[in-house]
Enzyme design. Structure first.
Site, mmCIF file in Angstrom:
data_model
loop_
_atom_site.group_PDB
_atom_site.id
_atom_site.type_symbol
_atom_site.label_atom_id
_atom_site.label_comp_id
_atom_site.label_asym_id
_atom_site.label_seq_id
_atom_site.Cartn_x
_atom_site.Cartn_y
_atom_site.Cartn_z
ATOM 1 N N VAL A 14 -41.194 11.255 27.214
ATOM 2 C CA VAL A 14 -40.639 10.237 28.103
ATOM 3 C C VAL A 14 -41.521 8.988 28.092
ATOM 4 O O VAL A 14 -41.030 7.860 28.052
ATOM 5 C CB VAL A 14 -40.475 10.780 29.534
ATOM 6 C CG1 VAL A 14 -40.003 9.679 30.483
ATOM 7 C CG2 VAL A 14 -39.484 11.948 29.549
ATOM 8 N N TYR A 126 -46.248 26.606 35.415
ATOM 9 C CA TYR A 126 -45.783 25.243 35.157
ATOM 10 C C TYR A 126 -44.978 24.715 36.346
ATOM 11 O O TYR A 126 -45.254 23.635 36.872
ATOM 12 C CB TYR A 126 -44.946 25.219 33.877
ATOM 13 C CG TYR A 126 -44.187 23.932 33.673
ATOM 14 C CD1 TYR A 126 -44.857 22.736 33.424
ATOM 15 C CD2 TYR A 126 -42.788 23.911 33.728
ATOM 16 C CE1 TYR A 126 -44.156 21.551 33.240
ATOM 17 C CE2 TYR A 126 -42.085 22.730 33.545
ATOM 18 C CZ TYR A 126 -42.775 21.555 33.303
ATOM 19 O OH TYR A 126 -42.076 20.382 33.125
ATOM 20 N N LYS A 130 -46.056 21.692 38.985
ATOM 21 C CA LYS A 130 -45.227 20.492 39.121
ATOM 22 C C LYS A 130 -44.769 20.309 40.575
ATOM 23 O O LYS A 130 -44.714 19.184 41.077
ATOM 24 C CB LYS A 130 -44.020 20.564 38.191
ATOM 25 C CG LYS A 130 -44.353 20.470 36.712
ATOM 26 C CD LYS A 130 -44.973 19.126 36.337
ATOM 27 C CE LYS A 130 -43.964 18.002 36.353
ATOM 28 N NZ LYS A 130 -44.561 16.707 35.927
ATOM 29 N N TRP A 151 -34.998 20.444 30.614
ATOM 30 C CA TRP A 151 -34.869 20.767 29.190
ATOM 31 C C TRP A 151 -35.031 19.508 28.332
ATOM 32 O O TRP A 151 -34.199 19.204 27.471
ATOM 33 C CB TRP A 151 -33.523 21.436 28.924
ATOM 34 C CG TRP A 151 -33.366 22.808 29.516
ATOM 35 C CD1 TRP A 151 -34.058 23.361 30.546
ATOM 36 C CD2 TRP A 151 -32.409 23.803 29.113
ATOM 37 N NE1 TRP A 151 -33.607 24.627 30.813
ATOM 38 C CE2 TRP A 151 -32.595 24.929 29.951
ATOM 39 C CE3 TRP A 151 -31.404 23.855 28.149
ATOM 40 C CZ2 TRP A 151 -31.830 26.093 29.834
ATOM 41 C CZ3 TRP A 151 -30.640 25.007 28.032
ATOM 42 C CH2 TRP A 151 -30.856 26.121 28.862
#
Length: 315
Positions: A14, A126, A130, A151
């Site tokens: 990203v 994970y 987050k 995803w």
């Protein structure tokens, strides 16, 4: 006056896409890992205080889901501690923050898309790390936008799309999980959607006042839903049609022919993963649509666009 923007994670899926789009809004400062060690909280605080950005876009993340189970310290440092430090420093200097989270903050027990207000219950390190990062930002009361994605794949880095393409040049048969459902989302669509939102926010009297009108958590994923098995099959369909002149595709396959003849559906229990995954992690984008008036394209459309990316597609 155009804001100064601090971007972290510029080499990620990203982040690399954001690096191309954010300069239209102001001066972008995007230090690499040598200039900004995210694992050094003191260094991170000094950087924010020296740069004094009006906007921080945190695209840095530890995304190796299986590796996180055995490397909790690093996962929490990047996914929880870094957002906490950035949020605190942003609050101190009167800045706002954009942060990216994940569908893995949910446990997958639902069978309809998750809303932002649904209870979170991550089932792996994970997801837990987050979620802690999200909570740190919210508790700081800094003006913020948290975008939960799902995803995520791109035409560079490490992701499911590139892994499948590599394996199709090595194996005649692939075995792919069919009982996990989500919404594959192209990193470029996330960056383009972020840019659309920032165009409105920055157009207000100030960055902070713009954020104050839309502050909160939003789901930002592809429309529709699919399984890893169906996604892999669709990747192969697109790969069979793509021009070999598309540079990222040539790099992913190393110019070798695709030899996979069949994909075998398997269950999660048959796949030797270290970390547990939610069986269903589709996110509802209804709040994004209500607030900003647009939604991301269907996952199939996004994949088709990704395969055309070598010819310069951009929305």
């Amino acid at each position: 006056m155009n804001p100064t923007i601090l971007l972290t994670g510029k080499t990620g899926q990203v982040g690399s896409e954001l690096l191309r789009l954010l300069p239209q809004f102001g001066e972008v400062i995007a230090p690499d890992r040598r200039a900004l060690d995210l694992l050094d909280a003191g260094n991170l605080r000094r950087a924010v205080r020296d740069i004094r950005p009006q906007l921080i876009v945190n695209a840095a993340a530890y995304t190796a889901v299986d590796a996180a189970e055995n490397d909790e310290a690093t996962a929490y440092a990047i996914n929880a501690d870094v957002p906490a430090v950035l949020a605190e420093e942003a609050k101190n200097i009167g800045a706002a923050i954009v942060h990216y989270s994940t569908d893995y903050v949910f446990d997958g027990s639902k069978t309809v898309p998750y809303e932002e207000a649904d209870p979170t219950n991550p089932i792996n390190v994970y997801g837990k790390s987050k979620l802690e990062g999200e909570q740190a930002i919210r508790t700081s009361s800094v003006p913020h936008l948290i975008f939960r994605t799902s995803w995520v794949y791109g035409t560079q880095g490490r992701n499911f799309l590139l892994t499948i393409l590599r394996r199709t040049t090595e194996r005649e048969e692939l075995r792919i999980v069919r009982d996990q459902t989500g919404a594959p989302t192209w990193a470029r669509e996330i960056a383009v959607s972020t840019a659309k939102i920032l165009a409105w926010v920055i157009g207000q009297r100030s960055v902070v006042s713009g954020f104050s009108q839309v502050d909160g958590t939003y789901h930002m994923t592809a429309a529709g839903e699919t399984t890893w098995y169906e996604f892999a099959n669709t990747v192969l369909e697109e790969a069979a049609r793509v021009s070999r002149e598309v540079s990222w595709f040539a790099d992913a396959t190393r110019g070798r022919p695709l030899i996979t003849k069949r994909i075998i559906p398997i269950t999660t229990a048959e796949y030797p993963a270290i970390a547990s995954r939610p069986a269903y992690s589709v996110l509802s984008n209804s709040r994004l649509v209500r607030t900003f008036g647009f939604e991301l394209p269907d996952w199939r459309t996004q994949l088709q666009r990704a395969f055309s990316a070598g010819f310069g597609w951009i929305d």
